[in-house]
Scaffold this active site. Structure first.
Site: not given
Length: 337
Positions: A13-15, A17, A112, A215, A219, A296
């Site tokens: 539940a980060g940004a 989530g 991503n 995307k 990225n 990442e």
């Protein structure tokens, strides 16, 4: 209420989530049981204060209470799991996610870059079910979760955890959902409808891989360049040398996607034009660098280069960026201790 989508867990539940958890809990209320898997100070503050979602232009934040735990075994089986973790974090969570699965569970993976399931059922590339061990070491996700459960998700949503339990969005973005098979399935439609009713901007696609590559043009260029230079997005597009490097990276990414049978709908020129409008935004990779977190770069650059070599596509700009960002990640991990 859509049958079969009552228990919903946001795993990570980060940004992003946390954004989806807050939207579901606020928008659907008692129609759903929303839970989150989080950890550390973020978990404790969610338990104490709920999730707070601040959206630019909205008068007041959303504040919602959700069930929060760091142990998936605390929760019942889930109808829908949405992962908000980054690609390099997912393999370690495979067994935890599996704990939540029932026979009918679907898993929406907000990722991503190239996802671990990329080649599942992919006939266009002639490499159907080829596995990517750099993204799924030991087939942990493939075996425990199963690619057949996955619905792919490409997110165009800037978000940042500004303090534990508090998430800030610069704008309301969009989330693109698609089955790896390309089908507009009943599950895809039901999940899309559910999220739409919760106030999330959802688009369904029959070519999730093409959307992934579209995307990824941004990225694979913005993220490592921002981490290497510490420049915000607006500075990168304003500097001719950096903009030229972005263009070369985007061209290489477009070439790999085309070789694999899923060319992005956008041209490089269109993608660059879109990039010019982003504004002074810190990319997720720059945020991780400044927070001394692992970068990442494997799904965004390393795997892309591997797929280029698989298809015989020349990628000199990406190979250079990979060498630099890989070393930056090693130094960052060492500095973090």
């Amino acid at each position: 209420m859509t049958p079969g989508l009552k228990n919903i867990c946001i795993y990570g539940a980060g940004a992003l989530g946390g954004t989806l958890a807050a939207r579901l809990a606020e928008g659907l209320g008692e129609q759903v049981c929303v839970s989150v898997i989080a950890r550390g100070a973020h978990l404790e503050k969610i338990r104490e204060n709920g999730l707070q979602l601040h959206v630019a232009g909205e008068d007041k934040p959303s504040v919602v209470a959700v069930t929060a735990t760091d142990n998936p075994a605390d929760l019942p089986k889930q109808d829908l799991i949405i992962t908000g973790m980054k690609g390099h974090q997912l393999p370690a969570a495979a067994e935890g996610i599996a704990t939540l699965l029932s026979t009918h569970s679907r898993v929406v993976m907000v990722l991503n870059g190239i996802p671990w399931w990329y080649f599942h059922g992919d006939e266009k590339s002639e490499r159907a079910d080829h596995r990517l061990p750099e993204l799924d070491p030991g087939n942990r996700l493939w075996d425990a979760v199963g690619p057949e459960r996955v619905i792919g998700c490409v997110a165009y949503q800037g978000a940042e955890v500004v303090e534990p339990s508090v998430i800030r969005l610069p704008v309301r973005g969009r989330f693109i959902l698609g089955e790896p098979s390309g089908d507009i399935s009943a599950d895809l439609t039901a999940i899309s409808d559910l999220l739409t009713r919760a106030g999330v901007n959802i688009i369904q696609t029959a070519d999730i891989r093409g959307e992934i590559w579209s995307k990824l043009m941004g990225n694979a260029s913005f993220n490592p360049i921002s981490a290497l230079t510490r420049a915000l997005s607006d500075r990168i597009v304003a500097e001719p040398a950096l903009l030229g490097l972005m263009s070369r990276v985007m061209t290489e990414v477009h070439g790999i996607a085309t070789a694999l049978g899923h060319p992005p709908a956008q041209t490089v020129a269109e993608r660059l034009k879109e990039a010019m409008t982003i504004g002074p935004h810190p990319t997720s990779m720059l945020q991780d660098l400044l927070a001394r977190k692992p970068l990442e770069y494997v799904p965004l650059v390393d795997t892309v280069v591997r797929l280029a070599h698989m298809t015989g596509t020349p990628v000199p700009a990406l190979e250079t960026i990979l060498a630099l960002i890989g070393e930056l990640d090693r130094q960052n991990r060492a500095d973090a201790g």
